[in-house]
Structures are given as structure tokens and as C-alpha cells.
Design an enzyme around this catalytic site. Structure first.
Site, PDB file in Angstrom:
ATOM      1  N   HIS A   1       0.822  -1.213   0.000  1.00  0.00           N
ATOM      2  CA  HIS A   1       0.000   0.000   0.000  1.00  0.00           C
ATOM      3  C   HIS A   1       0.857   1.264   0.000  1.00  0.00           C
ATOM      4  O   HIS A   1       1.914   1.324   0.632  1.00  0.00           O
ATOM      5  CB  HIS A   1      -0.960  -0.003   1.190  1.00  0.00           C
ATOM      6  CG  HIS A   1      -2.033  -1.029   1.065  1.00  0.00           C
ATOM      7  ND1 HIS A   1      -2.779  -1.480   2.133  1.00  0.00           N
ATOM      8  CD2 HIS A   1      -2.486  -1.717  -0.016  1.00  0.00           C
ATOM      9  CE1 HIS A   1      -3.650  -2.387   1.716  1.00  0.00           C
ATOM     10  NE2 HIS A   1      -3.484  -2.546   0.417  1.00  0.00           N
TER      11      HIS A   1
ATOM     12  N   ASP B   1       0.865   4.160   1.366  1.00  0.00           N
ATOM     13  CA  ASP B   1       1.297   4.893   2.562  1.00  0.00           C
ATOM     14  C   ASP B   1       2.422   4.174   3.297  1.00  0.00           C
ATOM     15  O   ASP B   1       2.890   4.647   4.335  1.00  0.00           O
ATOM     16  CB  ASP B   1       0.117   5.156   3.504  1.00  0.00           C
ATOM     17  CG  ASP B   1      -0.617   3.898   3.923  1.00  0.00           C
ATOM     18  OD1 ASP B   1      -0.765   2.988   3.084  1.00  0.00           O
ATOM     19  OD2 ASP B   1      -1.061   3.819   5.082  1.00  0.00           O
TER      20      ASP B   1
END
EC number: 3.1.2.-
Length: 310
Positions: A107, A109
């Protein structure tokens, strides 16, 4: 981070992620403030990702691990230049260099800061590690050991939040970097509930005491947090099975997920909570129960209608 999604939009396609704020607000209203940089233990230094938001809470936690000059880092935030500048100044002030970059999962982030790391520390070009690696990255296998002065870190493949999700065990502390599987606050979104619950049990079996999550404060009682997570998921399963049992007792053969939500929660909830949170969450549990052969469905008028097989 574009749209403040942090990779979550791929997790549950039936969830309108942009309209999910009411549910998220209940998890983020009372978050404790975390310092930008904190020496949590002699071996673990936390640097906040400078990307606070609905899905990232106070921001992505990135961890510098070890006690010597050469240390490893777990996760890289989402590509915010403020994080890169904070990391560089922090490491420079402590005369610390990085030797390995460990990514918990794909992901954005968590992986978005990799280009900035390579720009600042080009010697890391061949030392970026991730399960199911992208081009130029090194693979991580379950049980792989990473060593730096003062720290022995063991990789643990525990999918569910994402297929490639890895946790990392800091052997010297009986502590675990839990990534997004277990959060410091609230609960995580998952791709596959059955896989996620099996991973929770595997994490519990490691007998770690403390959790360093990718989001939120330190988890002082990691076993307790995992047990609570498992208990909550099992309670939802029981709730759904009881509701399907009531449907069967009324001699109603099957029920849509929307009507099942009404059966469980009643008519009084607002429509956004019903359609944006409870319906996709209930569907997620039903799919897990179907994998356990406890429920099944038939398709009528183009819609799945669920029933208990117990």
C-alpha cells in the site's frame, strides 16, 4: 497522499471509500498526539510519516531499528517530502546510516517514500525488501532473518489485510512490527477475512508481548489486542448465523445481504451507515462463512440470497 486512501480503495470494492467518513470518525475522534520523532526503546526509534488522515490516523509510523551506526527501517510513509526531510535530519543528527529497508506490504502509505530514500541514500538501491517484490526490490520469505547491531528481526508472512503482508519480529524485545494487520487504534480493513483470522492466530502464536503498529500508538498488550480482534470477528459471525437461523425458522429459504443487515441491526440506522459500512462488512463475513461451509447462497433475480447450512 491522493484522496487520502492509502491503498484502501482496493480492499473492498463494495465499500464506497470516499463516503466512509462517519465510520472512520468514530475511530479517529480521540487519537492521542504522537511526537514526530520518539525513541520508544533503546532499539526502536519511531519517525512519523507526516501524512495524517482518516485512514492513516496520526500518520504512518516508520521505525528505525538497531543500536549501532547501521540500522534498518520498517516502512517508508507515503512519499511526503516532509517525512524524507525529517528522516534525513534525524539520522544525520544521530550519525546513523541505513542498511536495509523492510516494507510490510504494497500500500502506498508504506511504500511511497522509497524513491526519496533512494535519492537521499543511493547505497540502498539493492537493499529494499518486500514480499512479492516490485522491480528492483528484493524478496522477503517467511522466517527470513535480518540482523543489525542490537537487533535481530524475523519476517512473518501473515496475509489478510493484503496478500503480501509481512510482520517483523524483534527477537530481543519479544515485540512485533504489526504493519496494518493490528493497529494502535481501531481495527484494520481486510481483503480476506478467513485468511486474516488465520493470520491473527499465527501472530498470537509468536508469543510477542508488544506491538509496533504502522498506525497509532504502541500496543502494550499485543496478545490482548489480537484476542480482542479475533473475539470481535467471531461475535459478528455468530450474530449472522443466529440471524440466518431466525430466517430459517420463519420458513424463509434465503435472504439478501441488505435484508440480513435489517434483520440484525433493525430499521433505525441511517442509510449511509447501512449501505457504506454494515452491508459490505456483513458481505465480508458471509464470504468467510461460505468458505467455512457454514452458509451458502442461491442467485435469484440476479442477486445473491444467503442461507445457513448448519
Amino acid at each position: 497522499m491522493a484522496g487520502d486512501k492509502g491503498g484502501y480503495r482496493q480492499i473492498n470494492s463494495s465499500l464506497n471509500i470516499c463516503a466512509f467518513e462517519d465510520y472512520l470518525k468514530s475511530q479517529t475522534d480521540n487519537l492521542p498526539e504522537l511526537p514526530d520523532v520518539e525513541q520508544i526503546t533503546p532499539r526502536v526509534l519511531r519517525v512519523l510519516g507526516q501524512n495524517p488522515g482518516k485512514f492513516t490516523y496520526q500518520g504512518t509510523n516508520t521505525y528505525i531499528v538497531g543500536t549501532g551506526k547501521h540500522r534498518l527501517i520498517v516502512d517508508t510513509s507515503g512519499g511526503e517530502i516532509e517525512w524524507a526531510e525529517l528522516l534525513e535530519s534525524t539520522l544525520s543528527s544521530l550519525n546513523i546510516s541505513l542498511s536495509h529497508v523492510l516494507l510490510t506490504h504494497w500500500h502506498g502509505d508504506h511504500t511511497g517514500g522509497v524513491p526519496d530514500l533512494l535519492r537521499i541514500y543511493p547505497h540502498l538501491e539493492h537493499d529494499i525488501y518486500k514480499n512479492e517484490p516490485e522491480s528492483g526490490q528484493q524478496d522477503i520469505v517467511d522466517g527470513q532473518i535480518f540482523r543489525v547491531e542490537g537487533a535481530t528481526v524475523r519476517a512473518l508472512h501473515v496475509p489478510g489485510h493484503s496478500d503480501d503482508h509481512m510482520c517483523f519480529i524483534l527477537e530481543e524485545e519479544q515485540a512485533m512490527f504489526t504493519g496494518d494487520n493490528i493497529l494502535g487504534h481501531g481495527t484494520s480493513a481486510v481483503e480476506d477475512l478467513g485468511t486474516f483470522m488465520a493470520s491473527m492466530q499465527r501472530m498470537l502464536d509468536q508469543r510477542c508481548l508488544t506491538g509496533y503498529s504502522a498506525h497509532g500508538a504502541v500496543i502494550a498488550d499485543l496478545p490482548g489486542k489480537i484476542r480482542t480482534e479475533l473475539a470481535n470477528k467471531r461475535r459478528r459471525e455468530k450474530q449472522i448465523l443466529l440471524a440466518l437461523g431466525r430466517v430459517r425458522q420463519r420458513r424463509q429459504k434465503s435472504i439478501t445481504v441488505e435484508d440480513l443487515v435489517t434483520e440484525i441491526y433493525g430499521e433505525s440506522m441511517d442509510e449511509s451507515t447501512r449501505t457504506l459500512a454494515l452491508t459490505p462488512f456483513t458481505d465480508e463475513v458471509l464470504r468467510k462463512l461460505a468458505g467455512d461451509f457454514k452458509v451458502a447462497f442461491e442467485v435469484r433475480a440476479g442477486k445473491r440470497r444467503w442461507y445457513s447450512v448448519e
